[in-house]
Each structure stands twice: as C-alpha cells, then as structure tokens.
Write a protein that holds these residues in place. Sequence first.
Motif, PDB file in Angstrom:
ATOM      1  N   ASP A 176       0.840  -1.199   0.000  1.00 25.11           N
ATOM      2  CA  ASP A 176       0.000   0.000   0.000  1.00 25.11           C
ATOM      3  C   ASP A 176       0.874   1.247   0.000  1.00 25.11           C
ATOM      4  O   ASP A 176       1.479   1.599   1.012  1.00 25.11           O
ATOM      5  CB  ASP A 176      -0.906   0.000   1.236  1.00 25.11           C
ATOM      6  CG  ASP A 176      -1.922   1.133   1.199  1.00 25.11           C
ATOM      7  OD1 ASP A 176      -1.836   1.975   0.281  1.00 25.11           O
ATOM      8  OD2 ASP A 176      -2.792   1.184   2.081  1.00 25.11           O
ATOM      9  N   SER A 200      -0.489   4.170  -1.350  1.00 23.81           N
ATOM     10  CA  SER A 200      -1.461   5.188  -1.751  1.00 23.81           C
ATOM     11  C   SER A 200      -1.062   6.550  -1.189  1.00 23.81           C
ATOM     12  O   SER A 200      -0.693   6.688  -0.024  1.00 23.81           O
ATOM     13  CB  SER A 200      -2.860   4.806  -1.256  1.00 23.81           C
ATOM     14  OG  SER A 200      -2.865   4.584   0.145  1.00 23.81           O
ATOM     15  N   GLY A 201      -1.103   7.561  -2.060  1.00 25.75           N
ATOM     16  CA  GLY A 201      -0.812   8.926  -1.643  1.00 25.75           C
ATOM     17  C   GLY A 201       0.645   9.243  -1.407  1.00 25.75           C
ATOM     18  O   GLY A 201       0.974  10.370  -1.026  1.00 25.75           O
ATOM     19  N   ASN A 234      -0.964  -0.711  -4.441  1.00 27.91           N
ATOM     20  CA  ASN A 234      -1.872   0.428  -4.483  1.00 27.91           C
ATOM     21  C   ASN A 234      -1.071   1.721  -4.490  1.00 27.91           C
ATOM     22  O   ASN A 234      -0.480   2.102  -3.480  1.00 27.91           O
ATOM     23  CB  ASN A 234      -2.802   0.388  -3.266  1.00 27.91           C
ATOM     24  CG  ASN A 234      -3.825   1.512  -3.273  1.00 27.91           C
ATOM     25  OD1 ASN A 234      -3.857   2.332  -4.178  1.00 27.91           O
ATOM     26  ND2 ASN A 234      -4.667   1.559  -2.260  1.00 27.91           N
ATOM     27  N   SER A 278      -2.669   4.542  -5.682  1.00 27.97           N
ATOM     28  CA  SER A 278      -3.708   5.525  -5.971  1.00 27.97           C
ATOM     29  C   SER A 278      -3.358   6.867  -5.339  1.00 27.97           C
ATOM     30  O   SER A 278      -2.866   6.936  -4.214  1.00 27.97           O
ATOM     31  CB  SER A 278      -5.064   5.034  -5.455  1.00 27.97           C
ATOM     32  OG  SER A 278      -5.044   4.831  -4.059  1.00 27.97           O
ATOM     33  N   LYS A 279      -3.572   7.933  -6.100  1.00 31.07           N
ATOM     34  CA  LYS A 279      -3.332   9.307  -5.666  1.00 31.07           C
ATOM     35  C   LYS A 279      -1.874   9.569  -5.294  1.00 31.07           C
ATOM     36  O   LYS A 279      -1.555  10.556  -4.630  1.00 31.07           O
ATOM     37  CB  LYS A 279      -4.250   9.683  -4.508  1.00 31.07           C
ATOM     38  CG  LYS A 279      -5.723   9.626  -4.889  1.00 31.07           C
ATOM     39  CD  LYS A 279      -6.622  10.075  -3.755  1.00 31.07           C
ATOM     40  CE  LYS A 279      -8.088  10.020  -4.185  1.00 31.07           C
ATOM     41  NZ  LYS A 279      -9.000  10.426  -3.099  1.00 31.07           N
ATOM     42  N   ALA A 280      -0.976   8.684  -5.728  1.00 32.39           N
ATOM     43  CA  ALA A 280       0.450   8.895  -5.469  1.00 32.39           C
ATOM     44  C   ALA A 280       1.003   9.948  -6.430  1.00 32.39           C
ATOM     45  O   ALA A 280       0.495  10.130  -7.534  1.00 32.39           O
ATOM     46  CB  ALA A 280       1.217   7.588  -5.637  1.00 32.39           C
ATOM     47  N   ASP A 302      -3.101  -0.286  -8.801  1.00 28.33           N
ATOM     48  CA  ASP A 302      -4.110   0.770  -8.766  1.00 28.33           C
ATOM     49  C   ASP A 302      -3.399   2.117  -8.834  1.00 28.33           C
ATOM     50  O   ASP A 302      -2.748   2.540  -7.873  1.00 28.33           O
ATOM     51  CB  ASP A 302      -4.941   0.664  -7.482  1.00 28.33           C
ATOM     52  CG  ASP A 302      -6.115   1.641  -7.462  1.00 28.33           C
ATOM     53  OD1 ASP A 302      -6.179   2.514  -8.358  1.00 28.33           O
ATOM     54  OD2 ASP A 302      -6.952   1.525  -6.557  1.00 28.33           O
ATOM     55  N   ALA A 310      -3.498   8.966  -9.661  1.00 30.60           N
ATOM     56  CA  ALA A 310      -2.061   9.203  -9.483  1.00 30.60           C
ATOM     57  C   ALA A 310      -1.545  10.223 -10.493  1.00 30.60           C
ATOM     58  O   ALA A 310      -2.087  10.367 -11.589  1.00 30.60           O
ATOM     59  CB  ALA A 310      -1.291   7.896  -9.636  1.00 30.60           C
TER      60      ALA A 310
END
Length: 274
Positions: free
Chosen positions: A30, A32-33, A50, A52-54, A70, A74
């Motif tokens: 994980d 994410s971000g 994951n 996401s939004k990285a 995911d 991103a």
Amino acid sequence: MNDLAIAPVEILAAIQAGRSIVQLDLYRVDCSGVDLRGANLAGLNAIGSNFSKANLSSADLSGADLRGVDLSGANLSGANLTGAYLNRSLLYATNLTDTDLTGAKLQVARYDRHTIWTAGFAYKSSGAIGPGAALNGAYLNTANLRDADLSGANLLGSYLSGADLTGANLQNTRLSGATLQRAFLTGASLRNARLNGVNLEGADLRAADLSGIELEHLSSIAGADFSQVQGLSEDLRSMLLGRSAAELDVWNAFTRQTTRQSLTRSSRPSRSHP
C-alpha cells in the motif's frame, strides 16, 4: 486490495532518498498517496500494489512491473514508463501528461473519461479498456470487466466468453459478431449497442438495458437469461421467442431458468425514449 501490506517506512525512505532500488520488491504494498516525484524506480516490481493518488511525476519507472496496480488519481506527468508492464492496471483519472509510454504494455488496463493521456499516444488501440477503445477481435474470455466503461467501444468479433460485464456501460458499443457465451451482462447498459450476429449462448442478461439495441442474425440464444431486461421492444421479444425450441428450452446453468421462461415471465416492455 484490502489485504495489502503497509510499505515498510525504511523502503519508502530509501526510495525518497534516491538510493538504488535494484531488485526492490513492492509486491501488493500500500503506497497510496505517497510522494515519489522524480524517484528512480526503474525495474520496480510492484505487482498488485496500491499507488492511488500517489505523486510519481517525473519518476523513472522504465521496465517496472506494474501489473494490476491501482494508479487511480495518481500523478504520472513527465514520468518515464518505457517498457513498463501496466497490464490490468487501473488508470482512472490518472494524469499521464507528457509521460513516455514507449513500449509500455497496457493490455486490459482500465481507463475512464477522466484519464489524461500524453498528447499523440494512441491509447484507444493500446489494448486498454475504456470509452471508445478499439478492441475488435480482442481475446477477453473470462476477463473481469465489471462496471467497465466501454461506451462507444469497437468490440467487433471480440471473444468475451465467460467475461464479467456486470454493470458495464456498453452504450453505443459495436459488438456485432462477438462471442458472448456464458458472459455476465447483469445490469449492463447496452443502449443503442449493435449485437448483430453475436453468440449469446448461456449469457446472463438479467436486468440489462436493451433500449434501441440491434439484435439480428444471432448465432445462438440457447440458455440465455433475459429476465427483467429493460427496453426490449415487443418486436424483438417476439423475434427471440420465434427461435427454435432447441434454444428456447435450454436451462441457464447459473440462473436455472430457460430462455423461454425468461422471455415470457418477467421481461419489461420497451419504453419510449427521446
């Protein structure tokens, strides 16, 4: 991705510090971000992770294995993704502005209307799944396309046997000649889609929206379930019920209902649409 492990702090710290990540394994992690702008991630193994939004802007991801990752939301603007594996990745609302995708593998990656592609990149013919995709003749048997947006896509002659298209947006999609044997189309929107010459043997079309559909010269409907479909005109329903008993009286292996029963018991008549 609920069972993803949390990335060890020291691994992310090493990446952010620009240290070598040769052979680094971030399988199902994980991230994410996370902020990894400009990071050297060449050859990274991040299968199923994951991101996401990285923030991966200007990062070097050349040759990275990002299968099933995911990347929704991103920022990959200016990143180097040459030769990267993005098969089955999620690219919903991903920013790929000025991203180098030379030689990247995008088969069955999923994008949406909010994905921002680098100028000039032929994403519609890249093998990725999304609005307007050119997938004629594609082999997508048993593919997980649940809730996919394939509106306006070209799927002429495609192979979708056993594919899960539950809730998918197939409006204005060209599916003529496609193989949809045992496909799951439950709740899918097929408004104004072209399904001439398709094989619907054993397909699950329960509660699908068939408004304005083209449905001629079908290969087979044996065992197809049309229960509670919306928008099916009386003319089309009569045409389907005019098929041979060898097709109409076949049970759907999943719903345990014959095609004839599904067409006579609970089909909803077509409504007028503007």
